[in-house]
Structure formats: structure tokens, C-alpha cells
Scaffold this motif. Sequence first.
Motif, short mmCIF file in Angstrom:
data_model
loop_
_atom_site.label_atom_id
_atom_site.label_comp_id
_atom_site.label_asym_id
_atom_site.label_seq_id
_atom_site.Cartn_x
_atom_site.Cartn_y
_atom_site.Cartn_z
N LEU A 103 0.89 -1.17 0.00
CA LEU A 103 0.00 0.00 0.00
C LEU A 103 0.92 1.22 0.00
CD1 LEU A 103 -2.93 1.23 0.40
CD2 LEU A 103 -2.45 1.18 2.85
N ILE A 104 0.75 2.11 -0.96
CA ILE A 104 1.73 3.19 -1.12
C ILE A 104 1.37 4.38 -0.24
CG2 ILE A 104 2.88 4.70 -2.79
CD1 ILE A 104 1.93 2.60 -4.93
N PRO A 105 2.24 4.71 0.74
CA PRO A 105 1.98 5.88 1.57
C PRO A 105 2.62 7.12 0.93
CG PRO A 105 3.79 4.60 2.52
CD PRO A 105 3.46 4.00 1.18
N ILE A 106 1.82 8.11 0.63
CA ILE A 106 2.36 9.31 -0.01
C ILE A 106 2.22 10.48 0.96
CG2 ILE A 106 2.11 10.93 -1.94
CD1 ILE A 106 0.89 8.50 -3.49
N GLU A 107 3.37 10.99 1.39
CA GLU A 107 3.36 12.09 2.33
C GLU A 107 3.37 13.39 1.53
OE1 GLU A 107 5.46 12.55 6.66
OE2 GLU A 107 6.69 12.14 4.94
N CYS A 108 2.28 14.15 1.62
CA CYS A 108 2.21 15.40 0.85
C CYS A 108 1.18 16.32 1.50
CB CYS A 108 1.81 15.10 -0.60
SG CYS A 108 0.18 14.38 -0.79
N ASP A 109 1.14 17.55 1.05
CA ASP A 109 0.19 18.51 1.60
C ASP A 109 -1.19 18.25 0.99
OD1 ASP A 109 -1.22 20.55 2.64
OD2 ASP A 109 -0.06 22.16 1.69
N THR A 110 -2.06 17.64 1.75
CA THR A 110 -3.37 17.24 1.24
C THR A 110 -4.43 18.33 1.43
OG1 THR A 110 -3.76 16.20 3.38
CG2 THR A 110 -2.98 14.77 1.60
N THR A 111 -4.01 19.48 1.98
CA THR A 111 -4.96 20.55 2.25
C THR A 111 -5.74 20.92 0.99
OG1 THR A 111 -3.18 21.41 3.63
CG2 THR A 111 -5.13 22.80 3.43
N GLY A 112 -7.03 21.01 1.08
CA GLY A 112 -7.82 21.50 -0.03
C GLY A 112 -8.29 20.44 -1.01
N ILE A 113 -7.84 19.20 -0.86
CA ILE A 113 -8.34 18.15 -1.76
C ILE A 113 -9.77 17.81 -1.33
CG2 ILE A 113 -8.04 15.79 -2.60
CD1 ILE A 113 -5.03 16.08 -2.15
N ALA A 114 -10.70 17.90 -2.27
CA ALA A 114 -12.11 17.72 -1.93
C ALA A 114 -12.51 16.25 -2.03
CB ALA A 114 -12.97 18.55 -2.87
N ASP A 132 -4.41 17.13 -8.99
CA ASP A 132 -5.83 17.15 -8.68
C ASP A 132 -6.54 17.57 -9.96
OD1 ASP A 132 -8.41 17.66 -7.85
OD2 ASP A 132 -7.79 18.51 -5.91
N ARG A 133 -7.16 16.61 -10.64
CA ARG A 133 -7.73 16.92 -11.95
C ARG A 133 -8.99 17.78 -11.86
NH1 ARG A 133 -7.89 11.33 -14.94
NH2 ARG A 133 -9.03 12.53 -16.49
N ARG A 137 -4.48 21.46 -9.91
CA ARG A 137 -3.39 21.75 -8.98
C ARG A 137 -2.40 20.58 -8.90
NH1 ARG A 137 -3.51 22.09 -2.91
NH2 ARG A 137 -5.32 20.78 -3.13
N ARG A 138 -1.10 20.91 -8.80
CA ARG A 138 -0.06 19.89 -8.67
C ARG A 138 0.49 19.90 -7.25
NH1 ARG A 138 2.22 18.06 -13.31
NH2 ARG A 138 1.11 18.77 -15.16
N ILE A 139 0.68 18.71 -6.70
CA ILE A 139 1.21 18.59 -5.33
C ILE A 139 2.39 17.63 -5.36
CG2 ILE A 139 0.64 17.96 -2.94
CD1 ILE A 139 -2.41 18.15 -3.96
#
Lengths: 170, 423
Positions: A103-114, A132-133, A137-139
Motif C-alpha cells: 500500500l503506497i503511503p504518499i506524504e504530501c500537503d493534502t490541504t484543499g483536496i475535496a 488534482d484533476r 493543482r499539482r502537489i
Amino acid sequence: MTIELDGRAVVLGDDVNTDYIISSSRKKDSLDPGVLRHFLFESVDPLLAASIRPGDLLVAGRNFGCGSAMEVAVTAVLAAGIRAVLARSFARTYYRNAINNGLIPIECDTTGIANGARLQVLIEERGARVVDRTDGRRIDGHPLPAIVLQILDEGGLVPYFRKRHDFTIP
Amino acid sequence: MPGKTISEKILSRASHSDARAGDLVICDVDVAMGTDGSVPMALDYFDQMDGRRVFDPARLVFVFDHYAADPMAATFSLQARAREFATRHGAVLYDCGDGVCHQLMVESGRTRPGGLIVGADSHSVTGGALNAFATGIGSSDLAATMISGRIWLRVPETIQITLTGAAAAGVYAKDIALALARRLGADGAAYQALEFDGPGAGLLEIEDRLVLSNMSVEMGAKAGIFRADAKTERYLASRAGEPFTPIEPDADAVYASRIQLDLAELEPCIAMPHQVDRVVAVGQAAGTPVHMVLVGTCTGGRVCDIHQAARILVAAGRIAPGVHVVIAPASREVETRLRADGTLDRIGAMGATIIPPGCGPCCGTAPPIPARGANVISTANRNFKARMGNATASIYLASPATAAASAVRGRITDPREFAEALT
């Protein structure tokens, strides 16, 4: 190694602990991820498990997977067809258990993803990139250590260990 | 080169390298531990990894504590398979009723200063109280360690926690841990180690240090380590079968951050439902009705904890009607000592239910499970919604003294109201 994923965001909050992911009292009845996946998040949202579709991506805030080190909190998520979890930070045992099971854990700024947003995820050696299509936005995600990439690349700790019977730093 | 923290030194020794924060290292493990909650899955991974034999049976410990008090058909089968594996491979086995894994790892002398301990249970960090780098892992990592005796670890940065002053009457180790959780937050030490230091740390007894190390993981910490001192040596004198080398941090060790906590300023604390870091002074929660009280677990089930609770219960002479008091000694040794000095008989006669050592009520894996809508005050380390097996219950975390004072009044109560029973 390159992995591409395209999925729908299932948005959760901060401090989602492993008991919320799957109640520890459930695992005394069965360790079968195919059974346990029906009880995902039952104590926080009894309807959530039924709404998860294969290919969905979990998107959380800080400290995802805190609490118990129980591994069914990863295998039950995988059994629901989820390949990756995006979070601002992970509890370290969840992070390790995720990698060990693929299971791939991706550490990133998830703020604002709906909730319901369509996400495109590309995992490469220099880190994960998320688009985020819904809004374009690119994160950028944090890079994964080499040993982590190697375990993921080989499909988890079981195939990794069948081959080597030991750990090696690449 | 700058000096090293305790974690850097222990992981340098275990990895035979010059380990610094941020490095990835492969370490030789001194002891690996699993429970009936984590071993069954580990055995599946062990088989899938083509595991044939274990790295060193004398350094592999299985403890049946999660389903100890009340094994049902399904859990009994899980235990039977683990029991058979332990017998075949010669691993150390503590069976149902022997105690909670973290207490047994410490009591048995397997957790020693300078050691690297991995345990397939998040509260394995408890061993840091004895100057070990002790950390939690999952079942797959346990399986790999069972085969190889090794594990990969990222060397953590360290937060230095300097404890000064002495706690006032009515303020205990649990209050210190909760105050720290409030200060750091539930992920304030994520990926990092805590190093407890300062004159206040030296004043704490081993049983108190165990509480702080145990709760370190509730702040996300990978380890929560104390220096070894004369108290550590005394505790281990009759327990540790092998010699050990205490590890001290270098004076010029590099810390990610430093926190000072004056123990003299602390009040009795309580964690509100359903977050460990939602901590307030007990006074702010006073008056809330309480239906169940649990004194036990790997956090608050040692001899001093149950004495702390018993003094208040006995001084008051009663438990409030409608409050179900559950006492769960952390191990058979703890239970035996409390039977010998009459504590369990005295509080049992008052109506408290004494249950066998184990993890059940803390994580909802065995009874007693709180009633619908019940308010529970517990000496455990987690108050997540549904943690004790009923999502409609509200769990408050506090010291054994606060738990007992609340049992006496039937509502959340500051233990300082029982001044004569405090030490």
C-alpha cells in the motif's frame, strides 16, 4: 520504478487511528482482509465502507494510522481496492506496514483536496507527484527512501524477503 | 563531529556503523516480541517468506495477553497455532494470565540498558524506561526479524525533554505524560525519539518512568528513553540475567528540539474523549458522571498504581453506587504482590472486580466492555472512540488516583480532595 494511479479521493481528517480504520475487536473474529474490509471506518462512519470503490485513494490530514501497530489496518484497506494513501503525515508503524504490504503511503500537503476529487498520482524515485484533476493543482510528495522503493518495487516485504532472507541497504 | 543522542548510540552499536539521525541502518535486534494480537499474522508472513527457523529462540518472546481473559473459539485457535509454533521453535512463551507483554518484557529482565528491542505492539516503547531503544513494529516486520534477527530503521532525530522540580501530592507520572501529550500533540514527536532527562527524571521511580515511556507513542514517538541510573541498576539487579552497558547521551549531542517541563507546576490532568492530547486539568472536567473505572493496563496496572487507587478507595470506604470498578493487574507478579499485601482482598470486598492480567478491557478484545453511553475513566493510554469495544462509550484517561477518587464520588473528581490518602 514508476507507478501510475488514477482514482477518486475519499477524504478523511487528522489523527485517523488504526482502531477507526478497523476496530481491534473485529480481528478476534477474522484476520481475512476480504471480511474485514466491510467494517472499515465503522465506528466513525458506518456507511463509508460500502461507498468505497476499488481504485479509490484515501486522502487524510496529519498522523494517519496512529495508535495500534495492527497490520489489518493496512490489509483491510488494500482488500477494499485502495492502492495508496495520501496524508500530511503518517504514524511510523502504519507507514512501515503499508510499504511491507504494497500500500503506497504518499506524504504530501493534502490541504484543499475535496472529497470525490479525481486524482492522478505518479510515483517515481524522486518522489510522488499528484495532480488534482478537479482544479489542475499539482502537489509534490516527499521522496521515499531507497530501501522503501525497493520493497515497494518488489511487491512488498514477502517477495523482498523470499528473495534475500535479509535486509540490504541499496 | 558532534556528539550523539542515546538513540544514535544504541543504533550505532546495533548496526555496527556510525549511525546519525536521518541515516537508514540495518540493525541486529536484541529481543523481538509479539502478542496473540500480532503473532498469528506474523506466522502467515513467516510462512510466505519461506521462514524455516527463527534467528534465536531465546530472544523471541510471545505473550498471550490480548485475548487472555476470555479466549473464544476463534481466538483460542489463533493462540493454539502460536503456541504450537513457540513449542516447535523453542521461543519463549508467556501464556494467558501471565501478564501484559510490555510489563513482562521489563519484569523478566529482557529489557536492558543499551538494548534494541522490537515488539509487534505499539506500546513496546515502554522499554525505554530502562534505557533501551524499544519500538513498535507490525506483524510483517516481526516475521522478517524472526527469520533474520535484523530490522531496517531510520535513525530518529531526538527531542530532549528536561524534567525539573518534583510533582506535588496528587500529581503522578500519568499526569506528567498527559501534560506532555497536551504540549506536543498526538503527532508532535512523529518519526522522532524522546529522551527524558533532568533532575526531575532522576526523581521518578522505574514504575513512573515506564508510564512516560509507554505514553511516548501517543505523541507519535518512535522511542521514549531514559538514562540508566542507580534506580535502573537496582531494579535490574535481581532480574537481568546478562550484563549490560548503560548508554548516556554525549554532552554535545544534537537535538531536534528541547522542551522543559517543571513538574512542580503540574496539576492532576485528564484526557477528554476521544483524543489523547485533549488534556485539561481534572478540575475542568469535575462533576461529569462516571459509570466504569478501569485501573490496569500496560500504562497504569503496576503495584504502585493499584496501591495509589486502593489508598483512596480504602480511605473513603466505599465505591459510589452504579460505578463498576475493574482492576486489572499488569502481570502475575503484580497480582501476587497485591494479593500478598491484602490490597486485592480489601478493594475486592468493596465491590471492585479483579480480572486476570491482560489487555482485554483496554482494547475491547475481551470483557468487561463498557455499557452503551457509559462514561469510563481509565488509567490506560488510549481513549479513541470504540477503543474499549463500544463506540457509544466515552473514555477519559487519568491517573489511578483520579480514577479512584472518581469511583468514590461517582463523578470525575480531583484526587486532592482525598489529601490524607495521597503520597
